[in-house]
Design a protein around this motif. Structure first.
Motif, PDB file in Angstrom:
ATOM      1  N   GLY A   9      90.509  36.191 -67.627  1.00 55.97           N
ATOM      2  CA  GLY A   9      89.489  35.445 -68.355  1.00 55.97           C
ATOM      3  C   GLY A   9      90.118  34.647 -69.473  1.00 55.97           C
ATOM      4  O   GLY A   9      91.288  34.792 -69.772  1.00 55.97           O
ATOM      5  N   GLY A  10      89.300  33.807 -70.085  1.00 53.25           N
ATOM      6  CA  GLY A  10      89.789  33.001 -71.178  1.00 53.25           C
ATOM      7  C   GLY A  10      89.215  31.601 -71.142  1.00 53.25           C
ATOM      8  O   GLY A  10      88.233  31.330 -70.447  1.00 53.25           O
ATOM      9  N   LEU A  11      89.854  30.727 -71.897  1.00 54.71           N
ATOM     10  CA  LEU A  11      89.412  29.339 -72.011  1.00 54.71           C
ATOM     11  C   LEU A  11      90.392  28.425 -71.286  1.00 54.71           C
ATOM     12  O   LEU A  11      91.597  28.480 -71.555  1.00 54.71           O
ATOM     13  N   VAL A  12      89.879  27.629 -70.365  1.00 50.77           N
ATOM     14  CA  VAL A  12      90.699  26.666 -69.643  1.00 50.77           C
ATOM     15  C   VAL A  12      89.991  25.326 -69.602  1.00 50.77           C
ATOM     16  O   VAL A  12      88.794  25.231 -69.898  1.00 50.77           O
ATOM     17  N   GLN A  13      90.725  24.300 -69.209  1.00 53.88           N
ATOM     18  CA  GLN A  13      90.133  22.979 -69.069  1.00 53.88           C
ATOM     19  C   GLN A  13      89.695  22.760 -67.620  1.00 53.88           C
ATOM     20  O   GLN A  13      90.185  23.408 -66.691  1.00 53.88           O
ATOM     21  N   SER A  17      93.283  26.472 -63.325  1.00 54.08           N
ATOM     22  CA  SER A  17      93.110  27.701 -62.554  1.00 54.08           C
ATOM     23  C   SER A  17      93.167  28.919 -63.472  1.00 54.08           C
ATOM     24  O   SER A  17      93.725  28.862 -64.569  1.00 54.08           O
ATOM     25  N   LEU A  18      92.605  30.008 -62.966  1.00 57.57           N
ATOM     26  CA  LEU A  18      92.579  31.265 -63.713  1.00 57.57           C
ATOM     27  C   LEU A  18      92.434  32.403 -62.710  1.00 57.57           C
ATOM     28  O   LEU A  18      91.788  32.225 -61.666  1.00 57.57           O
ATOM     29  N   GLN A 112      83.228  45.943 -67.957  1.00 59.35           N
ATOM     30  CA  GLN A 112      82.573  45.521 -69.193  1.00 59.35           C
ATOM     31  C   GLN A 112      82.312  44.017 -69.224  1.00 59.35           C
ATOM     32  O   GLN A 112      81.543  43.551 -70.063  1.00 59.35           O
ATOM     33  N   GLY A 113      82.923  43.284 -68.316  1.00 54.23           N
ATOM     34  CA  GLY A 113      82.735  41.840 -68.277  1.00 54.23           C
ATOM     35  C   GLY A 113      83.819  41.111 -69.044  1.00 54.23           C
ATOM     36  O   GLY A 113      84.352  41.607 -70.041  1.00 54.23           O
ATOM     37  N   THR A 114      84.158  39.932 -68.557  1.00 55.06           N
ATOM     38  CA  THR A 114      85.161  39.107 -69.216  1.00 55.06           C
ATOM     39  C   THR A 114      84.673  37.661 -69.229  1.00 55.06           C
ATOM     40  O   THR A 114      84.137  37.168 -68.247  1.00 55.06           O
ATOM     41  N   GLN A 115      84.872  37.003 -70.348  1.00 54.88           N
ATOM     42  CA  GLN A 115      84.355  35.637 -70.512  1.00 54.88           C
ATOM     43  C   GLN A 115      85.313  34.627 -69.899  1.00 54.88           C
ATOM     44  O   GLN A 115      86.524  34.662 -70.144  1.00 54.88           O
ATOM     45  N   VAL A 116      84.750  33.729 -69.120  1.00 54.35           N
ATOM     46  CA  VAL A 116      85.486  32.575 -68.613  1.00 54.35           C
ATOM     47  C   VAL A 116      84.776  31.328 -69.129  1.00 54.35           C
ATOM     48  O   VAL A 116      83.579  31.151 -68.899  1.00 54.35           O
TER      49      VAL A 116
END
Length: 120
Positions: A9-13, A17-18, A112-116
């Motif tokens: 997860g995380g912040l991408v443009q 890819s992730l 627990q879920g992960t933010q994308v």
């Protein structure tokens, strides 16, 4: 006790890819299926992709051709490779394991879920 843990997860443009990973552990008799679901703000949770013990996969129409779910031989660990990400893929991604904890009792276990977050 069965536990499902996610990573990634995380912040991408947009267009990047992730990869998300999920591992089931604990008192596991047999895993029926593992999968990823997501929930965007103000929307209901939706299926993204699943893989069952036989290797069969299922994808949401919106991610077909862009996301790939894979598993290890024991199905304890699954990964979701996400390519060509779009802003509309932004959501909290949660891993689900449909697991027999005993020979006769199964349940749905959630991470627990992960933010994308995909920026445009």
């Amino acid at each position: 006790q069965v536990r499902v843990d996610e990573s990634g997860g995380g912040l991408v443009q947009q267009g990047e890819s992730l990869t998300l990973s999920c591992t089931a552990s604990g008192s596991i008799f047999r895993i029926i299926a593992m999968g990823w679901y997501r929930q965007a703000p103000g929307k209901q949770r939706e299926l993204v992709a699943t893989v069952n013990a036989g290797g069969g996969t299922n994808y949401a129409e919106s991610v077909k051709g862009r996301f790939t779910i894979s598993r290890d031989s024991g199905l304890n660990t699954v990964s979701l490779q996400m390519t060509s990400l779009k802003p509309e893929d932004t959501a909290v991604y949660s891993c689900n394991g449909r697991i027999y904890a005993t020979p006769t009792t199964w349940g749905d276990y959630w991470g627990q879920g992960t933010q994308v977050t995909v920026s445009s």
